[in-house]
Design a protein around this motif. Structure first.
Motif, PDB file in Angstrom:
ATOM      1  N   ILE A 192       6.852   2.711  -9.407  1.00  0.00           N
ATOM      2  CA  ILE A 192       6.404   2.898 -10.485  1.00  0.00           C
ATOM      3  C   ILE A 192       7.180   3.656 -11.763  1.00  0.00           C
ATOM      4  O   ILE A 192       6.956   3.837 -12.668  1.00  0.00           O
ATOM      5  CB  ILE A 192       4.794   3.056 -10.834  1.00  0.00           C
ATOM      6  CG1 ILE A 192       4.535   4.530 -10.320  1.00  0.00           C
ATOM      7  CG2 ILE A 192       3.929   2.128 -10.257  1.00  0.00           C
ATOM      8  CD1 ILE A 192       3.061   5.064 -10.759  1.00  0.00           C
ATOM      9  N   GLY A 193       8.180   4.255 -11.226  1.00  0.00           N
ATOM     10  CA  GLY A 193       8.924   5.340 -11.761  1.00  0.00           C
ATOM     11  C   GLY A 193       8.161   6.433 -12.092  1.00  0.00           C
ATOM     12  O   GLY A 193       7.196   6.788 -11.509  1.00  0.00           O
ATOM     13  N   ASN A 194       8.615   7.149 -13.087  1.00  0.00           N
ATOM     14  CA  ASN A 194       8.022   8.450 -13.695  1.00  0.00           C
ATOM     15  C   ASN A 194       7.003   7.887 -14.772  1.00  0.00           C
ATOM     16  O   ASN A 194       7.413   7.963 -15.876  1.00  0.00           O
ATOM     17  CB  ASN A 194       8.947   9.193 -14.020  1.00  0.00           C
ATOM     18  CG  ASN A 194       8.428  10.775 -14.516  1.00  0.00           C
ATOM     19  OD1 ASN A 194       7.181  10.937 -13.956  1.00  0.00           O
ATOM     20  ND2 ASN A 194       9.208  11.456 -15.314  1.00  0.00           N
ATOM     21  N   GLY A 209       5.041   7.376  -7.447  1.00  0.00           N
ATOM     22  CA  GLY A 209       4.815   6.853  -6.429  1.00  0.00           C
ATOM     23  C   GLY A 209       5.234   5.449  -6.135  1.00  0.00           C
ATOM     24  O   GLY A 209       5.799   4.710  -7.168  1.00  0.00           O
ATOM     25  N   ASP A 210       5.149   4.835  -4.994  1.00  0.00           N
ATOM     26  CA  ASP A 210       5.257   3.557  -4.926  1.00  0.00           C
ATOM     27  C   ASP A 210       4.425   2.924  -3.631  1.00  0.00           C
ATOM     28  O   ASP A 210       3.592   3.727  -3.006  1.00  0.00           O
ATOM     29  CB  ASP A 210       6.776   3.403  -4.095  1.00  0.00           C
ATOM     30  CG  ASP A 210       6.925   4.131  -2.784  1.00  0.00           C
ATOM     31  OD1 ASP A 210       7.471   3.555  -1.902  1.00  0.00           O
ATOM     32  OD2 ASP A 210       6.601   5.232  -2.787  1.00  0.00           O
ATOM     33  N   ILE A 211       4.377   1.613  -3.682  1.00  0.00           N
ATOM     34  CA  ILE A 211       3.521   0.788  -2.671  1.00  0.00           C
ATOM     35  C   ILE A 211       4.608  -0.152  -1.914  1.00  0.00           C
ATOM     36  O   ILE A 211       5.466  -0.624  -2.668  1.00  0.00           O
ATOM     37  CB  ILE A 211       2.443   0.039  -3.253  1.00  0.00           C
ATOM     38  CG1 ILE A 211       2.803  -0.435  -4.643  1.00  0.00           C
ATOM     39  CG2 ILE A 211       1.288   1.070  -3.645  1.00  0.00           C
ATOM     40  CD1 ILE A 211       1.779  -1.363  -5.241  1.00  0.00           C
ATOM     41  N   SER A 216       0.917  -1.186   0.226  1.00  0.00           N
ATOM     42  CA  SER A 216      -0.024   0.004   0.030  1.00  0.00           C
ATOM     43  C   SER A 216       0.805   1.286  -0.003  1.00  0.00           C
ATOM     44  O   SER A 216       2.011   0.978   0.383  1.00  0.00           O
ATOM     45  CB  SER A 216      -0.961   0.176   1.089  1.00  0.00           C
ATOM     46  OG  SER A 216      -0.205  -0.065   2.581  1.00  0.00           O
ATOM     47  N   GLY A 217       0.396   2.377  -0.491  1.00  0.00           N
ATOM     48  CA  GLY A 217       0.960   3.760  -0.499  1.00  0.00           C
ATOM     49  C   GLY A 217       0.196   4.555  -1.367  1.00  0.00           C
ATOM     50  O   GLY A 217      -1.067   4.249  -1.536  1.00  0.00           O
ATOM     51  N   GLN A 218       0.807   5.581  -1.900  1.00  0.00           N
ATOM     52  CA  GLN A 218       0.090   6.562  -2.520  1.00  0.00           C
ATOM     53  C   GLN A 218       0.911   6.925  -3.821  1.00  0.00           C
ATOM     54  O   GLN A 218       2.102   6.970  -4.282  1.00  0.00           O
ATOM     55  CB  GLN A 218      -0.027   8.001  -1.813  1.00  0.00           C
ATOM     56  CG  GLN A 218      -0.989   7.710  -0.416  1.00  0.00           C
ATOM     57  CD  GLN A 218      -1.101   9.291   0.220  1.00  0.00           C
ATOM     58  OE1 GLN A 218      -0.248   9.947   0.279  1.00  0.00           O
ATOM     59  NE2 GLN A 218      -2.099   9.383   0.651  1.00  0.00           N
ATOM     60  N   PHE A 219       0.122   7.107  -5.090  1.00  0.00           N
ATOM     61  CA  PHE A 219       0.445   7.794  -6.114  1.00  0.00           C
ATOM     62  C   PHE A 219       0.143   9.081  -6.422  1.00  0.00           C
ATOM     63  O   PHE A 219      -1.093   9.326  -6.046  1.00  0.00           O
ATOM     64  CB  PHE A 219      -0.054   6.709  -7.473  1.00  0.00           C
ATOM     65  CG  PHE A 219       0.417   5.542  -7.595  1.00  0.00           C
ATOM     66  CD1 PHE A 219       1.600   4.946  -6.728  1.00  0.00           C
ATOM     67  CD2 PHE A 219      -0.058   4.550  -8.349  1.00  0.00           C
ATOM     68  CE1 PHE A 219       1.846   3.622  -6.670  1.00  0.00           C
ATOM     69  CE2 PHE A 219       0.373   3.109  -8.381  1.00  0.00           C
ATOM     70  CZ  PHE A 219       1.393   2.957  -7.646  1.00  0.00           C
ATOM     71  N   ASP A 220       0.938  10.101  -7.278  1.00  0.00           N
ATOM     72  CA  ASP A 220       0.577  11.442  -7.345  1.00  0.00           C
ATOM     73  C   ASP A 220       0.473  11.706  -8.866  1.00  0.00           C
ATOM     74  O   ASP A 220       1.307  11.215  -9.538  1.00  0.00           O
ATOM     75  CB  ASP A 220       1.738  12.201  -6.751  1.00  0.00           C
ATOM     76  CG  ASP A 220       1.813  12.208  -5.182  1.00  0.00           C
ATOM     77  OD1 ASP A 220       0.391  12.369  -4.408  1.00  0.00           O
ATOM     78  OD2 ASP A 220       2.722  12.292  -4.644  1.00  0.00           O
ATOM     79  N   ALA A 221      -0.778  12.124  -9.008  1.00  0.00           N
ATOM     80  CA  ALA A 221      -1.042  12.294 -10.624  1.00  0.00           C
ATOM     81  C   ALA A 221      -1.068  13.901 -10.804  1.00  0.00           C
ATOM     82  O   ALA A 221      -1.353  14.475 -10.033  1.00  0.00           O
ATOM     83  CB  ALA A 221      -2.399  11.651 -11.059  1.00  0.00           C
TER      84      ALA A 221
END
Length: 266
Positions: A203-205, A191-193, A175-180
């Motif tokens: 997930i890289g850029n 972001g990463d989980i 779990s974690g957060q992705f920023d769009a």
């Protein structure tokens, strides 16, 4: 940016286009698992025209809906960064299943948000075998993105990941957060989980296309000892007017492949 702020930004900058209930999905191994709109029509057990999945042993064109599948397996509420998340597990054969279902394999899947959007993993015999395949499958895909170069729209998503799901150890969910950041004609997702054992997927850029497709070729899997795999391919999509996202990360081999899904943070 919180959910209400995202929706206000979308209303101010975008006229949403695209066919209602349009489908999108992907599989890390289409010889094992295909995703598509459900075709099996056998009420009250299965219904057509929903997000679905098909496996090789039952025919890769016989799509069964996730909404029905979840009723036949066990569910586990696993603790993640923001509370709990439910994963459904279905291990064939199970008591009461038809005999022709005996070799359908092991399913572990979850729902992204409240819509008909799902992500997970499948294997013939269990998570450690070489047939392990990750996937996502959803209706109401987005086909354009909000914002502009001069006035971008930003959003943060609470995301979980499924990798070698183990309900006996609390699910082992990442779990974690992705920023769009949406620029109207393109965008970025970062972001990463991570799970409690320190297994991490970054997930890289990733790039967000003008049609709301998520892609990257520089994802990294790591643990507390360092990098496990790199150059992972990210494939995903936004759904339900950017309220939800789902996708997969595909590395060489199957061990580190991960399915992910999430929703805009409240």
């Amino acid at each position: 940016m919180y959910k209400s702020q995202l929706f206000l930004a979308i209303a101010a900058t975008l006229v949403v286009s695209g066919a209602a209930n349009a489908f999108d999905g992907d599989s890390s191994n289409t010889s094992n698992v295909a995703v598509g709109v459900s075709t099996v029509n056998a009420p009250p057990f299965h219904y057509p025209n929903r997000a679905g999945i098909a496996v090789n042993s039952s025919g890769l064109t016989n799509f069964v809906d996730f909404e029905s599948l979840k009723n036949y397996g066990s569910s586990n509420n696993s603790t993640v960064d923001w509370g709990t998340h439910t994963v459904y597990e279905l291990n064939f054969p199970y008591t009461g299943a038809p005999e022709d279902h005996d070799n359908l394999g092991v399913f572990s899947f979850a729902q992204a948000g409240d819509g008909d959007v799902w992500f997970g993993e499948w294997s013939a015999y269990g998570t450690s075998d070489a047939t392990r395949t990750v996937y996502y499958s959803g209706l109401n895909e987005d086909t354009s993105i909000p914002g502009s170069i001069s006035v971008p729209v930003e959003a943060t998503y609470n995301v979980v990941g499924i990798n070698n799901y183990d309900p006996t150890s609390g699910g082992n969910l990442l779990s974690g957060q992705f920023d769009a950041t949406f620029y109207g004609v393109t965008g970025t997702l970062t972001g990463d989980i991570e799970n409690a054992s320190g297994f991490n997927i970054n997930i890289g850029n990733a790039t967000i296309s003008a049609t709301a497709v998520i892609s990257s070729s520089n994802a990294v899997a790591s643990d507390t000892g360092g990098t496990l795999a790199s150059s992972g391919t990210v494939s995903g999509r936004f759904f339900n007017s950017y309220a939800d996202l789902a996708g997969i990360v595909d590395f060489s081999g199957t061990q580190y492949d991960t399915a992910f899904g999430g929703s805009v943070a409240d």
